[in-house]
Design a protein around this motif. Structure first.
Motif, PDB file in Angstrom:
ATOM      1  N   ASP A 149      -8.339   2.920  10.061  1.00 62.73           N
ATOM      2  CA  ASP A 149      -8.237   1.510   9.663  1.00 62.73           C
ATOM      3  C   ASP A 149      -9.472   0.710  10.086  1.00 62.73           C
ATOM      4  O   ASP A 149      -9.926  -0.181   9.366  1.00 62.73           O
ATOM      5  CB  ASP A 149      -6.985   0.861  10.281  1.00 62.73           C
ATOM      6  CG  ASP A 149      -5.694   1.302   9.606  1.00 62.73           C
ATOM      7  OD1 ASP A 149      -5.772   1.906   8.522  1.00 62.73           O
ATOM      8  OD2 ASP A 149      -4.608   1.051  10.167  1.00 62.73           O
ATOM      9  N   ARG A 187      -8.096  -1.650  -3.115  1.00 65.09           N
ATOM     10  CA  ARG A 187      -8.105  -2.857  -2.274  1.00 65.09           C
ATOM     11  C   ARG A 187      -8.295  -4.110  -3.129  1.00 65.09           C
ATOM     12  O   ARG A 187      -7.704  -5.155  -2.885  1.00 65.09           O
ATOM     13  CB  ARG A 187      -9.199  -2.790  -1.210  1.00 65.09           C
ATOM     14  CG  ARG A 187      -9.040  -1.670  -0.215  1.00 65.09           C
ATOM     15  CD  ARG A 187      -9.548  -2.091   1.153  1.00 65.09           C
ATOM     16  NE  ARG A 187      -8.655  -3.039   1.784  1.00 65.09           N
ATOM     17  CZ  ARG A 187      -7.608  -2.724   2.537  1.00 65.09           C
ATOM     18  NH1 ARG A 187      -7.325  -1.472   2.784  1.00 65.09           N
ATOM     19  NH2 ARG A 187      -6.850  -3.664   3.058  1.00 65.09           N
ATOM     20  N   SER A 215      -5.744   3.306   1.064  1.00 63.61           N
ATOM     21  CA  SER A 215      -6.183   1.970   1.488  1.00 63.61           C
ATOM     22  C   SER A 215      -7.697   1.938   1.754  1.00 63.61           C
ATOM     23  O   SER A 215      -8.259   0.877   1.975  1.00 63.61           O
ATOM     24  CB  SER A 215      -5.400   1.487   2.705  1.00 63.61           C
ATOM     25  OG  SER A 215      -5.709   2.260   3.825  1.00 63.61           O
ATOM     26  N   PHE A 237       0.839  -1.207   0.000  1.00 62.74           N
ATOM     27  CA  PHE A 237       0.000   0.000   0.000  1.00 62.74           C
ATOM     28  C   PHE A 237       0.874   1.258   0.000  1.00 62.74           C
ATOM     29  O   PHE A 237       0.558   2.261  -0.629  1.00 62.74           O
ATOM     30  CB  PHE A 237      -0.942   0.005   1.216  1.00 62.74           C
ATOM     31  CG  PHE A 237      -2.145  -0.879   1.032  1.00 62.74           C
ATOM     32  CD1 PHE A 237      -3.286  -0.413   0.406  1.00 62.74           C
ATOM     33  CD2 PHE A 237      -2.140  -2.195   1.468  1.00 62.74           C
ATOM     34  CE1 PHE A 237      -4.397  -1.225   0.227  1.00 62.74           C
ATOM     35  CE2 PHE A 237      -3.236  -3.026   1.297  1.00 62.74           C
ATOM     36  CZ  PHE A 237      -4.372  -2.545   0.678  1.00 62.74           C
ATOM     37  N   ALA A 294      -0.870   6.442   2.333  1.00 67.86           N
ATOM     38  CA  ALA A 294      -1.167   4.997   2.273  1.00 67.86           C
ATOM     39  C   ALA A 294      -2.474   4.723   3.006  1.00 67.86           C
ATOM     40  O   ALA A 294      -3.317   3.942   2.558  1.00 67.86           O
ATOM     41  CB  ALA A 294      -0.029   4.196   2.894  1.00 67.86           C
ATOM     42  N   SER A 295      -2.644   5.407   4.129  1.00 70.77           N
ATOM     43  CA  SER A 295      -3.867   5.231   4.900  1.00 70.77           C
ATOM     44  C   SER A 295      -5.056   5.695   4.062  1.00 70.77           C
ATOM     45  O   SER A 295      -6.116   5.060   4.047  1.00 70.77           O
ATOM     46  CB  SER A 295      -3.744   6.048   6.186  1.00 70.77           C
ATOM     47  OG  SER A 295      -4.897   5.912   6.945  1.00 70.77           O
TER      48      SER A 295
END
Ligand code: DC
Length: 222
Positions: free
Chosen positions: A185, A103, A97, A38, A93-94
């Motif tokens: 997340d 994904r 994602s 990612f 990246a967070s």
């Protein structure tokens, strides 16, 4: 047992990478750091100016080539090992994602990578660490672990790491960033971070890295 797939999921800063890398080595398995995948996409996305259309997301996923070397990560021919660890890339990246198309591409690539390794016969299995390995990418993994520790303990460990590197670090700021990442997340719509129902939960709060490794290896039957 033949080729085994071992999933290790858990929140940021819990020490998954160290555990997964050591377990892979102990079991002669391939180690796959899916967070680094990612991060590579985020690095490329940043270079492209962070376009958000479906088309650009799909293109990003399909055109990014990631190669894991024993100590380095190569993305589209560039060694990005250090750069992908920067805070700016962590944040991107967070963000990416949470994109469903990204994904989907990652899931396919991770499955393909494991399939190639299984066919090559060069490893006894694969240890994959991430957030959705046991729930989404390999729901039928042979072994599933969910490693956890309180945000305060994770922040304290991170603080010590940064101080050991001689970096200026502030516990309150680290804890706030960690809580924010946890929230992102755990609350994204697609593949949120959670323990698979059949995962072995390992609270690393009061365990040393060696104790965690021994516990996981014992569960796998080593
Ligand atoms: O584990 P890490 O900090 O290197 O992961 C980077 C980012 O990628 C983090 O925001 C969580 C996300 N990630 C994910 O959504 N799914 C995975 N399997 C691995 C990482």
């Amino acid at each position: 047992m033949g080729f085994k797939i071992i999933a290790i999921d858990g929140p940021t800063g819990v020490g998954k990478s160290t555990i997964a890398r050591q377990l892979a080595e102990k079991l002669s398995c391939l180690y796959v750091d899916t967070g680094a995948m990612f991060r590579c996409l985020a690095w490329c996305w940043c270079k492209q100016g962070c376009p958000e259309s479906d088309e650009s997301q799909e293109k990003l996923g399909e055109e990014t080539r990631i190669v894991f070397k024993p100590e380095n990560v190569i993305c589209n021919g560039t060694d990005v090992t250090e750069e992908i660890r920067k805070e700016s890339i962590s944040a991107l990246a967070s963000k990416i994602s949470s994109f469903p198309l990204i994904r989907e591409v990652m899931k396919k690539q991770q499955r393909m990578l494991v399939e190639e390794v299984r066919r090559s016969g060069s490893y006894q299995g694969a240890v994959l660490e991430g957030r959705d390995i046991g729930t989404v990418v390999f729901p039928k993994a042979d072994f599933k672990f969910y490693v956890d520790a309180s945000p305060e303990i994770r922040a304290k460990r991170r603080l010590l790491q940064l101080q050991e590197c001689g970096e200026d670090a502030n516990f309150v700021e680290i804890l706030a960033a960690l809580n924010k990442r946890d929230y992102q997340d755990q609350n994204r719509k697609v593949a949120p971070l959670r323990a698979a129902e059949d995962a072995v939960i390992v609270d690393t709060g009061n365990l040393s890295a060696t104790e965690v490794l021994e516990h996981l290896a014992a569960c796998v039957g080593e």
